[in-house]
Design an enzyme around this catalytic site. Structure first.
Site, PDB file in Angstrom:
ATOM      1  N   HIS A 196       0.821  -1.215   0.000  1.00  0.00           N
ATOM      2  CA  HIS A 196       0.000   0.000   0.000  1.00  0.00           C
ATOM      3  C   HIS A 196       0.856   1.267   0.000  1.00  0.00           C
ATOM      4  O   HIS A 196       0.336   2.371  -0.223  1.00  0.00           O
ATOM      5  CB  HIS A 196      -0.911  -0.003   1.235  1.00  0.00           C
ATOM      6  CG  HIS A 196      -2.188   0.758   1.054  1.00  0.00           C
ATOM      7  ND1 HIS A 196      -2.428   1.581  -0.027  1.00  0.00           N
ATOM      8  CD2 HIS A 196      -3.303   0.838   1.821  1.00  0.00           C
ATOM      9  CE1 HIS A 196      -3.628   2.126   0.081  1.00  0.00           C
ATOM     10  NE2 HIS A 196      -4.179   1.688   1.205  1.00  0.00           N
ATOM     11  N   ASP A 233      -2.320   2.314  -4.424  1.00  0.00           N
ATOM     12  CA  ASP A 233      -3.517   2.738  -3.709  1.00  0.00           C
ATOM     13  C   ASP A 233      -4.673   1.773  -3.969  1.00  0.00           C
ATOM     14  O   ASP A 233      -4.594   0.895  -4.849  1.00  0.00           O
ATOM     15  CB  ASP A 233      -3.920   4.150  -4.142  1.00  0.00           C
ATOM     16  CG  ASP A 233      -2.914   5.197  -3.672  1.00  0.00           C
ATOM     17  OD1 ASP A 233      -2.279   4.964  -2.619  1.00  0.00           O
ATOM     18  OD2 ASP A 233      -2.765   6.221  -4.363  1.00  0.00           O
TER      19      ASP A 233
END
Length: 410
Positions: free
Chosen positions: A373, A377
């Site tokens: 992450h 995204d």
């Protein structure tokens, strides 16, 4: 006059400074032929065979499990030693002198005696046998026989106390992890600790792929020399398409920089005799269905036969792991660092789903995308997995340009 050759550990690859002797394939004092495999050595990336550099009598200088530096001497070969004659007679074993049979001792007759009196808690012979077999504590058994004696029924009905062994095999063994397994463990822990790893899931209706495979698999095998049309070519092509749509998934973090790649080197997790191997299919974006299947088969055979090299597993921009071959229904695969994403495939199970307002049964597969992450995204991760799903559920249009025969080179 003897002529001794020192065999040193060759460098298996860049950045590797030591290896571990996994297995000696010969014994100390054996005669070896030039190029004969004499040992298997583990590096932190692969297991490799060490061939003899000359013919002669070998003297081992390292034991199995020893870590030795690249360039260190691991054995000596006396190249002046003559090869033993084939079928040389061996010394006949000496005949053992017959052993005199010991005279049997006569058992004296036991005079009849009055029945003994037993103390409370003393097991009967039958009860003692059961107590020993079940490894019970006789002091914890209440005897119901005469004078409190423990009977056979008392022993049979006695419950085993918590933590008391019940006669099963309780042995254990300790073996040292191979260098490869230790490195895999180190990398997996690092991936968990050093990345912001998340996993997103979806499901794929495998009916369209199954229809294409059933229609063309025989012709594909006949045309391409026995090569099977499997699921991996469809998944690899679908992943390449999705990586091109979402290039952040095909990127890596290097310090404060992001490295993006304009090629798709797909790492494919396979199970080898020494553990998990992740060889790389290079430039998968340029390969046809036949090319993908041929390359995956080649790499899988090399991994199975212990012939995989460091170069085969170096690099890779994205990984596909197929746990479905072992029966996994759902999992969260761990990122293969320094990559930023890994796709987990799972087993195919027929399930009822809603199709145009009606319930139908279709072969369904759960797919999972684990991603870093820090660089990917939610929009990119979910979009990537949806793109994979779309391509797998409409392979004819999105992966084959509407012509399956041309795409499969039939």
């Amino acid at each position: 006059m003897s002529n001794i050759l020192e065999m040193k550990v060759p460098s298996p690859g860049e950045s590797i400074t030591e290896v571990e002797i996994a297995t000696w394939l010969v014994k100390d004092g054996d005669y070896v032929e030039k190029d004969q495999a004499i040992a298997e050595v583990d590096s932190d990336k692969a297991t490799l065979e060490l061939p003899a550099e000359a013919s002669g009598i070998i003297t081992l200088k390292a034991a199995e499990g020893d870590a030795v530096a690249v360039g260190a001497v691991v054995c000596l070969i006396d190249t002046s030693a003559a090869k033993p004659a084939a079928g040389a007679a061996t010394e006949a074993p000496k005949a053992e002198a017959p052993k005199a049979e010991a005279p049997k001792a006569e058992t004296p007759a036991t005079p009849a005696a009055a029945a003994p009196t037993y103390a409370a808690g003393t097991p009967s012979p039958a009860a003692r046998k059961i107590i020993d077999e079940r490894q019970l504590d006789p002091t914890a058994i209440k005897g119901t026989g005469k004078d409190g004696r423990i009977t056979k029924d008392d022993a049979v009905n006695a419950p085993a106390s918590m933590g008391t062994p019940t006669g099963g095999n309780r042995s254990s063994s300790r073996t040292k992890l191979s260098m490869l397994r230790r490195k895999v463990a180190e990398r997996l822990v690092a991936a968990k600790n050093e990345t912001a790893m998340l996993t997103t899931f979806n499901e794929v209706n495998m009916t369209p792929i199954n229809l294409i495979r059933n229609q063309y698999k025989d012709a594909f095998k006949a045309k391409h020399g026995g090569l099977s049309l499997g699921y991996m070519s469809f998944f690899t092509k679908a992943v390449v398409r999705a990586l091109q749509l979402y290039p952040d998934v095909n990127s890596m973090i290097d310090g404060n920089d992001k490295i993006s790649y304009d090629f798709c080197d797909i790492s494919v997790a396979v199970s080898g005799p020494k553990g998990l191997m992740v060889p790389v299919v290079r430039n998968a974006e340029n390969l046809t269905f036949r090319g993908v299947e041929a390359e995956i088969k080649r790499l899988a055979l090399r991994a199975r036969d212990g012939q995989i090299t460091v170069d085969d597993m170096t690099g890779g921009t994205f990984t596909i792991s197929n746990g479905g071959v072992f029966g996994s229904m759902l999992s969260t695969p761990i990122i293969n660092p320094p990559q930023s994403g890994i796709l987990g495939m799972h087993n195919i199970i027929e399930r009822p789903i809603a199709v145009n307002g009606k319930v139908e049964i279709h072969p369904m597969m759960y797919v999972a995308l684990s991603y870093d992450h820090r660089i990917i995204d939610g929009r990119e991760s979910v979009g990537f997995l949806v793109a994979v799903k779309e391509a797998l559920e409409n392979p004819l249009e999105l992966l084959m340009n509407g012509d399956a025969q041309k795409a499969l080179e039939l």
